[in-house]
Write a protein that holds these residues in place. Structure first.
Motif, PDB file in Angstrom:
ATOM      1  N   THR A 288       0.610  -1.342  -0.233  1.00  0.00           N
ATOM      2  CA  THR A 288       0.198  -0.317   0.313  1.00  0.00           C
ATOM      3  C   THR A 288       0.572   0.921  -0.260  1.00  0.00           C
TER       4      THR A 288
ATOM      5  N   VAL B  94      -7.311  -4.756   2.361  1.00  0.00           N
ATOM      6  CA  VAL B  94      -8.217  -4.891   3.115  1.00  0.00           C
ATOM      7  C   VAL B  94      -8.480  -5.270   4.107  1.00  0.00           C
ATOM      8  N   TYR B  95      -8.641  -4.449   5.577  1.00  0.00           N
ATOM      9  CA  TYR B  95      -8.560  -4.537   7.093  1.00  0.00           C
ATOM     10  C   TYR B  95      -9.719  -5.607   7.265  1.00  0.00           C
TER      11      TYR B  95
ATOM     12  N   SER C 223      -2.960  -7.761   6.765  1.00  0.00           N
ATOM     13  CA  SER C 223      -2.940  -6.009   5.464  1.00  0.00           C
ATOM     14  C   SER C 223      -1.748  -5.732   5.533  1.00  0.00           C
TER      15      SER C 223
END
Length: 273
Positions: free
Chosen positions: A69, A138-139, A132
């Motif tokens: 990310t 995505v959490y 994540s």
């Protein structure tokens, strides 16, 4: 020693209850990487896991695992060698043929797996946060699917431990012989597991839970880019009370660790995705 030192019946009962609930064991310590993420303190192993211990690679080499990310380095992780593969496979083989795992009642094996699933449930927010960070999931997806389905998988296969049975098969019963044939299902030994980067923990659960339920021991290589939840899982394996050598996890490259597992003559079965 616990029994010997419990000199009264009341003390003995307390010791038994404490032990059966996973208490009374020495605290498991290791060199952890700590980070403040998602409003919690996350503690992550970063070494190889062999014989219930976190250790450095035999040559001391590490690699960076990256948060996709942010493209920032999360931490350095030990990079396994072929020598480490050999050490892990030998530990798994010894656990299978000589250790407590190979002698354990199937129902007790199931109890350990249920306990492991309960520990995963207790640490699900931490596991999902690590998943994540390491895989970019995505959490909410990580906590419900990556971690939630992994817990469900271990509970499902824990129930199978004492239900793996053979068959009796009718054959020619002509006199004077009274013939009987039967099948007996037995574990095969050391299983190698190689998992991909997407759904790292769930791929571990799908493969490893079935191997353990059948009574095998395992050596797992997680994807080089997503090793952290597999290593955190190993911490819970120790806390659940699994004997040494039953579960071994070696981060590293496919060309070295993965190929080493695939080539090893003592690995009886290989699971690869």
């Amino acid at each position: 020693e616990d029994v010997y030192m419990a000199t009264t019946y009341d003390e003995f009962v307390k010791a038994v209850v404490l032990k059966s609930r996973g208490g009374g064991a020495a605290e498991f310590t290791y060199d952890a990487v700590e980070m403040e993420v998602n409003n919690m303190t996350v503690r992550m192993p970063h070494q190889l896991f062999i014989n219930n211990q976190f250790i450095d690679a035999s040559d001391g080499v590490t690699f960076n695992t990256i948060n996709p990310t942010t493209e920032e380095t999360i931490c350095k992780v030990a990079k396994g060698t072929k020598q480490d593969v050999d050490t892990a496979v030998n530990a798994a083989e010894k656990a299978f043929y000589e250790g407590e795992w190979g002698k354990m009642n199937a129902r007790d094996r199931g109890t350990l797996m249920y306990r492991l699933a309960d520990l995963m449930e207790q640490h699900k927010e931490e596991l999902a946060t690590i998943e994540s960070m390491d895989s970019g999931a995505v959490y909410t997806l990580a906590i419900k699917t990556h971690v939630g389905m992994s817990i469900d998988t271990f509970r499902y296969f824990a129930g199978w431990c004492d239900k793996i049975q053979g068959l009796t098969i009718p054959i020619n019963n002509a006199r004077p012989n009274r013939n009987l044939t039967y099948t007996k299902r037995e574990p095969i030994g050391v299983c190698g597991i190689i998992t991909p980067w997407n759904y790292p923990l769930m791929m571990l659960a799908w493969k490893m839970a079935a191997c353990l339920a059948a009574g095998n021991t395992v050596v797992l290589k997680p994807a080089q880019v997503t090793p952290l939840t597999s290593l955190k899982f190993c911490e819970l394996v120790v806390k659940a009370g699994f004997p040494p050598g039953v579960v071994n996890v070696l981060p590293g490259s496919g060309s070295t660790v993965g190929q080493g597992i695939a080539d090893h003559p003592k690995v009886r079965k290989l699971g690869f995705t």
